[in-house]
Design a protein around this motif. Structure first.
Motif, short mmCIF file in Angstrom:
data_model
loop_
_atom_site.label_atom_id
_atom_site.label_comp_id
_atom_site.label_asym_id
_atom_site.label_seq_id
_atom_site.Cartn_x
_atom_site.Cartn_y
_atom_site.Cartn_z
N PRO A 142 -24.43 -32.48 43.11
CA PRO A 142 -24.43 -31.81 41.86
C PRO A 142 -23.98 -30.36 41.69
CG PRO A 142 -26.32 -32.71 42.22
CD PRO A 142 -25.53 -33.00 43.43
N ALA A 143 -23.03 -30.13 41.07
CA ALA A 143 -22.34 -28.74 40.76
C ALA A 143 -21.65 -28.62 39.42
CB ALA A 143 -21.50 -28.74 42.23
N ALA A 144 -21.45 -27.41 39.34
CA ALA A 144 -20.56 -26.89 37.93
C ALA A 144 -19.39 -27.94 38.07
CB ALA A 144 -20.52 -25.47 37.73
N ALA A 145 -18.93 -28.45 36.80
CA ALA A 145 -17.69 -29.10 36.99
C ALA A 145 -16.62 -28.16 36.96
CB ALA A 145 -17.65 -30.03 35.35
N PRO A 146 -15.63 -28.66 37.63
CA PRO A 146 -14.45 -27.67 37.55
C PRO A 146 -13.87 -27.83 36.30
CG PRO A 146 -13.74 -29.83 38.55
CD PRO A 146 -15.35 -29.84 38.15
N ALA A 147 -13.23 -26.52 36.02
CA ALA A 147 -12.45 -26.17 34.63
C ALA A 147 -11.32 -27.17 34.47
CB ALA A 147 -11.92 -24.75 34.50
N ALA A 148 -11.00 -27.86 33.19
CA ALA A 148 -10.04 -28.65 33.16
C ALA A 148 -8.82 -27.85 32.99
CB ALA A 148 -10.14 -29.44 31.78
N SER A 149 -7.46 -28.33 33.43
CA SER A 149 -6.42 -27.59 33.26
C SER A 149 -6.08 -27.32 31.60
CB SER A 149 -5.22 -28.56 33.71
OG SER A 149 -5.31 -28.98 35.16
N PRO A 150 -5.58 -26.15 31.56
CA PRO A 150 -5.29 -25.85 30.18
C PRO A 150 -4.37 -26.90 29.43
CG PRO A 150 -4.90 -24.09 31.55
CD PRO A 150 -5.07 -25.09 32.27
N ALA A 151 -4.58 -27.28 28.14
CA ALA A 151 -3.85 -28.22 27.44
C ALA A 151 -2.49 -27.73 27.32
CB ALA A 151 -4.41 -28.70 26.12
N PRO A 152 -1.34 -28.44 27.42
CA PRO A 152 -0.03 -27.82 26.99
C PRO A 152 -0.13 -27.52 25.35
CG PRO A 152 0.11 -29.84 27.85
CD PRO A 152 -1.05 -29.66 27.68
N GLU A 153 0.85 -26.10 25.05
CA GLU A 153 0.99 -25.83 23.84
C GLU A 153 1.95 -26.71 23.12
OE1 GLU A 153 -0.61 -23.59 22.12
OE2 GLU A 153 -1.61 -22.51 23.73
N PRO A 154 1.69 -27.23 22.01
CA PRO A 154 2.64 -27.92 21.08
C PRO A 154 4.07 -27.18 20.95
CG PRO A 154 0.51 -27.84 20.03
CD PRO A 154 0.42 -27.13 20.99
N THR A 155 5.27 -27.86 21.02
CA THR A 155 6.52 -27.22 20.98
C THR A 155 7.01 -28.38 19.88
OG1 THR A 155 7.23 -28.25 22.96
CG2 THR A 155 6.37 -26.14 23.36
N ALA A 156 8.22 -27.64 19.31
CA ALA A 156 8.86 -28.45 18.39
C ALA A 156 9.98 -29.34 19.14
CB ALA A 156 9.81 -27.54 17.41
N TRP A 157 9.90 -30.48 18.77
CA TRP A 157 10.80 -31.62 19.49
C TRP A 157 12.33 -31.43 18.83
CZ3 TRP A 157 12.15 -37.24 18.41
CH2 TRP A 157 12.68 -37.83 19.66
N GLU A 158 13.21 -31.02 19.66
CA GLU A 158 14.38 -30.95 19.09
C GLU A 158 15.16 -31.98 18.25
OE1 GLU A 158 15.18 -32.33 23.40
OE2 GLU A 158 13.72 -31.52 22.26
N LEU A 159 14.68 -33.23 18.36
CA LEU A 159 15.27 -34.46 17.48
C LEU A 159 14.38 -34.87 16.38
CD1 LEU A 159 16.28 -36.86 20.55
CD2 LEU A 159 17.70 -35.18 19.35
N ALA A 160 13.35 -34.03 16.22
CA ALA A 160 12.42 -34.27 15.05
C ALA A 160 13.36 -34.18 13.49
CB ALA A 160 11.42 -33.39 14.99
N ALA A 161 14.20 -33.46 13.49
CA ALA A 161 14.84 -33.19 12.26
C ALA A 161 15.72 -34.51 12.07
CB ALA A 161 15.54 -32.10 12.18
#
Length: 209
Positions: free
Chosen positions: A72-91
């Motif tokens: 039993p121990a404190a759970a490790p911190a999860a990796s930060p979620a990636p920041e959303p970025t615009a997909w260049e083919l979306a348009a």
């Protein structure tokens, strides 16, 4: 649709789907309202309990998470979620043409319907053969919908990059794209590569059926 029988999807892809689902939960709070991120996989997944931090490491590094007994121990911190970025083919998505009919998808939990749309360089899909590959710039996007809905909830994309991008993966880049045109996961994603390595031609399976 293809003329050959589509091979059975590897069983390991089911675990891949469940693992990526957990890793994407951290992204949900940052996405626009009305869209919840979904996991990617190749078959209806089981629901194992997998440590989120280990899963995130698997996505980035390609090593499978393994459950181990721990004190039993404190759970490790999860990796930060990636920041959303615009997909260049979306348009350009409005100009993509349907390449398959709409049918139940083998991605996610198997409860969504999907159709594949392609851009002009990808026109040979899905009529590929052993000696035929798609050129750089070819893009395929699987639009995923709840059954009976006309509004997609997530898009799974493959884009053929110039030779040398990822030689052992057929030079494909994978991306998980929201209906709003942003992406939080893209690149030579190990989970996607593992599944598509078993596809019959140019790392591509047939359309949903």
């Amino acid at each position: 649709m293809r003329s050959w029988s589509r091979p059975r999807v590897p069983a390991r892809c089911a675990l891949a789907a469940a693992s990526l689902a957990l890793a994407m939960l951290a992204t949900e709070a940052r996405t626009p309202s009305g869209w919840a991120p979904l996991p990617i996989g190749c078959a209806p997944p089981p629901r194992p309990r997998v440590d989120a931090a280990a899963t995130a490491a698997w996505i980035e590094g390609g090593s499978a998470p393994i459950a181990e007994p721990r004190a039993p121990a404190a759970a490790p911190a999860a990796s930060p979620a990636p920041e959303p970025t615009a997909w260049e083919l979306a348009a350009q998505l409005a100009s993509f043409k349907p390449a398959t009919g709409r049918a139940r998808s083998q991605h996610f939990t198997g409860e969504l319907e999907a159709e594949v749309r392609i851009n002009a360089p990808a026109v040979p899909y899905p009529a590929l053969g052993p000696e035929r590959v798609l050129p750089p710039g070819a893009a395929l996007v699987a639009f995923h919908y709840p059954a009976g809905s006309s509004e997609p909830v997530t898009l799974l994309a493959m884009v053929k990059r110039p030779a040398g991008y990822d030689p052992d993966g057929g030079d494909w880049e994978y991306a998980i794209v929201t209906p709003q045109g942003t992406s939080t996961h893209r690149g030579a994603i190990p989970l996607c590569k593992r599944c598509h390595a078993d596809a019959p031609h140019d790392h591509l399976f047939g359309g949903p059926r």
